[in-house]
Scaffold this active site. Structure first.
Site, short mmCIF file in Angstrom:
data_model
loop_
_atom_site.label_atom_id
_atom_site.label_comp_id
_atom_site.label_asym_id
_atom_site.label_seq_id
_atom_site.Cartn_x
_atom_site.Cartn_y
_atom_site.Cartn_z
N SER A 141 0.82 -1.22 0.00
CA SER A 141 0.00 0.00 0.00
C SER A 141 0.84 1.27 0.00
CB SER A 141 -0.86 -0.02 1.26
OG SER A 141 -1.36 1.26 1.54
N GLU A 143 0.18 3.66 1.67
CA GLU A 143 0.21 4.11 3.07
C GLU A 143 1.58 3.83 3.71
OE1 GLU A 143 -2.38 5.73 4.62
OE2 GLU A 143 -1.55 5.71 6.64
N TYR A 167 -1.60 0.59 10.51
CA TYR A 167 -1.85 -0.08 9.22
C TYR A 167 -0.60 0.00 8.34
CZ TYR A 167 -3.71 -0.77 4.51
OH TYR A 167 -3.90 -1.22 3.22
N1 GDD Z 1 -12.42 7.23 5.85
C1 GDD Z 1 -12.56 8.57 6.01
N2 GDD Z 1 -13.71 9.06 6.57
N3 GDD Z 1 -11.57 9.37 5.59
C2 GDD Z 1 -11.73 10.71 5.73
C3 GDD Z 1 -12.88 11.26 6.29
C4 GDD Z 1 -13.91 10.40 6.74
O1 GDD Z 1 -14.96 10.82 7.25
N4 GDD Z 1 -12.74 12.61 6.27
C5 GDD Z 1 -11.55 12.88 5.74
N5 GDD Z 1 -10.92 11.73 5.40
C6 GDD Z 1 -9.57 11.62 4.82
C7 GDD Z 1 -8.63 10.71 5.60
O2 GDD Z 1 -8.12 11.39 6.74
C8 GDD Z 1 -7.59 10.43 4.53
O3 GDD Z 1 -6.65 11.49 4.50
C9 GDD Z 1 -8.39 10.43 3.22
O4 GDD Z 1 -9.66 11.01 3.54
C10 GDD Z 1 -8.61 9.05 2.63
O5 GDD Z 1 -9.14 8.22 3.62
P1 GDD Z 1 -9.67 6.74 3.26
O6 GDD Z 1 -10.65 6.79 2.16
O7 GDD Z 1 -10.11 6.13 4.55
O8 GDD Z 1 -8.38 6.01 2.66
P2 GDD Z 1 -6.86 5.91 3.20
O9 GDD Z 1 -6.01 6.76 2.30
O10 GDD Z 1 -6.77 6.15 4.64
O11 GDD Z 1 -6.53 4.37 2.96
C11 GDD Z 1 -6.91 3.71 1.76
O12 GDD Z 1 -5.85 3.77 0.82
C12 GDD Z 1 -4.67 3.03 1.17
C13 GDD Z 1 -3.66 3.23 0.03
O13 GDD Z 1 -2.95 4.42 0.27
C14 GDD Z 1 -7.28 2.27 2.10
O14 GDD Z 1 -7.85 1.66 0.97
C15 GDD Z 1 -6.06 1.45 2.49
O15 GDD Z 1 -6.45 0.08 2.68
C16 GDD Z 1 -5.04 1.56 1.36
O16 GDD Z 1 -3.91 0.80 1.64
#
Ligand code: GDD
Length: 337
Positions: A141, A143, A167
């Site tokens: 990832s 991440e 994670y």
């Molecule tokens: N989930 C979520 N919910 N994220 C939010 C929100 C909310 O209400 N508000 C703002 N965000 C911001 C998070 O702080 C983050 O910066 C961004 O939106 C994306 O969050 P997510 O969609 O939860 O994805 P992620 O980037 O943390 O993780 C995803 O991508 C990774 C690859 O970089 C996941 O799919 C991981 O499993 C994956 O590895």
């Protein structure tokens, strides 16, 4: 779904079709990968973790019931993995099983480390002993990079990994284990470092689908506010279907190595809100509120991946743009709600 698969043994049957084994087969990526591999003529086997609400463990792959064989198992349960691999003897293994939510990993750090780190070790050990000729894909990832960015604004294979979440730490452990097993035991084991990838099948607690679903509900008069966390972080968003096609290309490259899969574009969560609400004829500023509970103790601020090698050497090219992906997600919620 054939969750009674353990009763059959696939070891000695003379299949001419290639056999693929997918952990996390019922997730967003697992379901698209499963469809893609069936289209390519594979026989597909999958591992499903038992959940108390049975519908939740199979809804994304329901249509494929008669085409695939699934087994109950868990990458934290070594015996279950050994049993499945001994039965299936796959040509390709795709490890997509994980605790996939970054913010939740701060609440369950130990479980996350066990599943996303030691779980991968369990699978690698079984692979090494039972079917070392198979090819292995690990869902790594973006991440893992944390807040490291190269001077040109991209992350790539050489960018230092400084994870900012349990994670991300667990994914770095798994990434290193895969590299180590490839080098030490001459296994065809690869890491695909995938940047964020979305679709109508995305869980509704990830930001893209949360925003699209919320905006559609607002449009339909079902609510008037949507609570989010940090609007200033930015991500490189692509479509899951495009990214699972890359997984297959990665595994089937002659030489096992690591790859980056990304769109190469970067947008903030605020931009995403603006775009989704505007597409529905709304102004996001009238509806979005911020709530502390959605903030993370440490935030990864910026992701933009350089996937030029993957495009040039594997011939991978995404079908979806950001706009067509969001439109597909909007259309899906418009129909569902
Ligand atoms: N989930 C979520 N919910 N994220 C939010 C929100 C909310 O209400 N508000 C703002 N965000 C911001 C998070 O702080 C983050 O910066 C961004 O939106 C994306 O969050 P997510 O969609 O939860 O994805 P992620 O980037 O943390 O993780 C995803 O991508 C990774 C690859 O970089 C996941 O799919 C991981 O499993 C994956 O590895």
């Amino acid at each position: 779904m054939g969750l009674d698969g353990m009763a059959r043994s696939f070891k000695n049957e003379n299949f001419s079709m290639k056999k693929a084994f997918i952990t996390g087969i019922n997730g967003q990526d697992g379901s698209y990968l499963c469809e893609h591999l069936i289209d390519l003529g594979y026989e597909v086997f999958g591992m499903v973790r038992r959940q108390s609400v049975a519908e939740n463990q199979s809804f994304r792959i329901e249509k494929l019931n008669h085409k695939i064989t699934t087994f109950y198992g868990d990458i934290n349960d070594e015996k279950s993995i050994w049993n499945i691999l001994e039965n299936v003897c796959p040509d390709e293994i795709y490890n997509l099983a994980a605790m996939s939510h970054v913010r939740i990993s701060f609440e369950v750090p130990s479980y996350t480390l066990k599943t996303n780190g030691l779980g991968v070790l369990n699978l690698l050990e079984a692979y090494k002993h039972i079917c070392p000729k198979a090819k292995f894909y690990q869902a790594s990832s973006s991440e893992m990079f944390g807040n490291s960015i190269d001077s040109d604004g991209f992350q790539r294979l050489t960018t230092p990994m400084n994870p900012t979440s349990p994670y991300g730490c667990a994914k770095v452990l798994a990434y290193n284990l895969v590299n180590h097993y490839r080098n030490a035991y001459n296994l065809h084991a690869c890491n695909g470092i995938l940047f964020n990838h979305e679709s109508p099948r995305r869980g509704i607690n990830f930001v893209t689908n949360k925003i699209v679903k919320g905006a559609v509900e607002i449009k339909k008069g079902l609510r008037n506010k949507l609570a989010l966390g940090n609007l200033d972080s930015s991500r490189d968003w692509g479509h899951s279907y495009d990214y699972v096609r890359a997984m297959h290309l990665i595994v089937n490259n002659g030489k096992a190595r690591n790859w980056i899969v990304s769109s190469g574009q970067n947008r903030s969560v605020r931009d995403l809100c603006e775009y989704v609400f505007e597409t529905l004829g709304l102004n996001y500023m009238d509806f979005i509120i911020q709530e502390k509970k959605y903030l993370r103790p440490e935030e990864l601020k910026y992701l933009k991946g350089d996937s030029s090698e993957t495009r040039e050497l594997l011939g991978w090219k995404p079908f979806y743009s950001f706009e067509t992906m969001i439109q597909e997600m909007i259309d899906s919620w418009m129909k569902k709600i």
